[in-house]
Design an enzyme around this catalytic site. Structure first.
Site, PDB file in Angstrom:
ATOM      1  N   HIS A 101       0.826  -1.209   0.000  1.00  0.00           N
ATOM      2  CA  HIS A 101       0.000   0.000   0.000  1.00  0.00           C
ATOM      3  C   HIS A 101       0.860   1.258   0.000  1.00  0.00           C
ATOM      4  O   HIS A 101       0.565   2.230  -0.696  1.00  0.00           O
ATOM      5  CB  HIS A 101      -0.916   0.012   1.222  1.00  0.00           C
ATOM      6  CG  HIS A 101      -1.771  -1.200   1.334  1.00  0.00           C
ATOM      7  ND1 HIS A 101      -2.198  -1.716   2.537  1.00  0.00           N
ATOM      8  CD2 HIS A 101      -2.273  -2.039   0.395  1.00  0.00           C
ATOM      9  CE1 HIS A 101      -2.921  -2.804   2.324  1.00  0.00           C
ATOM     10  NE2 HIS A 101      -2.970  -3.012   1.032  1.00  0.00           N
ATOM     11  N   ASP A 136      -6.119   6.202   0.508  1.00  0.00           N
ATOM     12  CA  ASP A 136      -5.880   4.962  -0.219  1.00  0.00           C
ATOM     13  C   ASP A 136      -7.039   3.987  -0.026  1.00  0.00           C
ATOM     14  O   ASP A 136      -8.074   4.321   0.560  1.00  0.00           O
ATOM     15  CB  ASP A 136      -4.523   4.346   0.155  1.00  0.00           C
ATOM     16  CG  ASP A 136      -4.514   3.634   1.504  1.00  0.00           C
ATOM     17  OD1 ASP A 136      -5.513   3.707   2.251  1.00  0.00           O
ATOM     18  OD2 ASP A 136      -3.488   2.988   1.826  1.00  0.00           O
TER      19      ASP A 136
END
Length: 476
Positions: A18, A115
């Site tokens: 991520h 995100d």
């Protein structure tokens, strides 16, 4: 402070899979488009390997990195909670730290970008009167499925994996139940509810969605997200294809690197690179079969290997890069001796981008995490798709059936052990067979397409410019 300069804050959830694309997005926006960028990284305890990667990606004056310690959520988790549930809860509980970090920033941002797992932080943007976007380091098909999921949730009865027909998403290639992301495998699990919630948040709470992909990887899904009336009624917000953003070859790491030294001695496109990402792990039985298959193939290989685990389902997400930094003792007896001339074993971690871009690499056996997929395509290296968890099955199908740059085992590696005979056959086919030659030609064309997309007049560059122009208009 430059009144016309757009300042963005980007939230990253824990895990190198991520954080890396968030850092790449920040670097791209800062260096190619002149934006001011602050990364708000919610971090767990990082391993030595992750610290090295983080340092290499943030070693510049372009990015301001603020680390936000991950909150203690031990009292909020059940013993069997999956990774998606853990991340969703962690990022919800991290909101006070995120809010404080934004409040204390010297240059308050104009735009907040969250995100995949940070969608619950979008309302923080409203508190500070910021524009708000979602960044999904995913392919367009995954984005369409995720944002359409709450519709499927009402229409489809029973488990998705038990459906006789593929799941239909307007304008997109249908998705078979066996390819759905992990949260969709069990609709009774908490992570499924978290995943449905994510998709709803992206369309109802944001001003738009940025995707780390480019047009030629899956044009049908991208067109559907933009133009299909039925899907647009669900997605609602603009979507921007801005990728593929990948790490570049680090010249400083090449000199003195033992793997690179070994590769320098090998023939052109003769080596198979084997790696399962920062969190990918295999069972002991599968490691044995993979070792025998590589040996039987008689092909050269570099294998980044980690200790086996009891179940490879979720990989080792929160423990990636940990373990003994020494030659493994869990390989078949005599394997290291028998393969020492044509094989190289690397414990735990290797500089993947540098290896993939070496001229001696001719194939990549990969878990199909999108960072790895993009790096392989940008290096012009065909793949053996070996999906383990998350959305990797969806990526594997796209690579093997749609753009045809990968081979794939006949069984799902996360569900059943892939035997040594099949591994031998796949490796030989990729490295020296006619099918491998065709895959190599196709992936090199796709590499050209990816580079063109990111160039000054390319589709991804233009899409990024559209996003920034929209931000600037709203600032006035």
């Amino acid at each position: 402070m430059d009144q016309d300069k757009v300042h963005v804050a980007i939230i990253s959830s824990p895990g190198m899979g991520h954080l890396v694309p968030v850092l790449l997005l920040g670097h791209r926006l800062a260096t190619h488009h002149g934006l001011g960028v602050t990364i708000l990284a919610v971090t767990t305890q990082t391993s030595r390997v992750e610290s090295q990667i983080l340092a290499s990606l943030t070693n510049s004056n372009h990015l301001n990195l603020i680390k936000i310690p991950s909150p203690d959520i031990s009292n909020l988790l059940g013993p069997d909670d999956a990774v998606v549930t853990q991340l969703a809860i962690m990022m919800r509980e991290a909101r006070p730290g995120i809010r404080s970090a934004i409040s204390a920033m010297n240059h308050p941002p104009h735009v907040l970008i969250v995100d995949l797992f940070s969608g619950d932080s979008l309302p923080i943007a409203d508190e500070f009167k910021l524009q708000k976007y979602v960044f999904l380091p995913c392919n367009a098909r995954f984005v369409a499925l995720t944002m359409y999921l709450h519709v499927l949730d009402k229409e489809v009865k029973g488990q998705y994996v038990d459906q006789k027909e593929p799941l239909k998403i307007p304008g997109c290639v249908p998705v078979w139940g066996q390819d759905v992301p992990d949260p969709m495998l069990d609709r009774d699990n908490q992570q499924y509810l978290e995943y449905v919630r994510m998709g709803i948040n992206f369309s109802t709470l944001s001003d738009g969605v940025l995707m780390n992909t480019w047009r030629d990887l899956d044009p049908a899904s991208l067109d559907a997200l933009r133009y299909n009336e039925i899907l647009r009624s669900v997605v609602k917000v603009p979507v921007y294809d801005i990728g593929p953003l990948t790490r570049e070859v680090n010249e400083a790491d090449l000199e003195g690197n033992e793997v690179i030294k070994w590769l320098n001695k090998q023939p052109l496109e003769s080596v198979l690179f084997v790696s399962f990402g920062s969190g990918g792990t295999l069972s002991a039985e599968q490691i044995i079969e993979l070792a025998h298959g590589l040996e039987m193939s008689q092909q050269r290989f570099v294998w980044v290997i980690r200790p086996p685990v009891g179940s490879a389902k979720d990989g080792a997400f929160f423990t990636s890069g940990s373990g003994p930094d020494k030659p493994p003792d869990f390989l078949p007896e005599g394997f290291l001796d028998r393969t020492q001339k044509n094989g190289l074993i690397v414990p735990l971690w290797a500089s993947q981008v540098n290896i993939l871009n070496h001229q001696s690499i001719g194939g990549f056996l990969t878990h199909c995490g999108l960072n790895s997929v993009h790096e392989s395509i940008k290096a012009g290296v065909p793949m053996i798709a070996w999906p383990l968890y998350s959305e990797q099955r969806l990526n594997a199908t796209l690579l093997s059936e749609d753009v045809k740059v990968a081979l794939r085992p006949s069984v799902l590696p996360a569900e059943k052990v892939v035997g040594r005979e099949e591994i031998d056959k796949m490796v030989r086919s990729l490295m020296e067979g006619e099918e491998g030659k065709m895959l190599r030609e196709k992936v090199k064309l796709l590499r050209e397409s990816a580079n063109q997309a990111l160039s000054m007049n390319g589709s991804s560059y233009k899409s990024t410019c559209e996003f920034i122009s929209c931000c600037k208009m709203k600032m006035k």
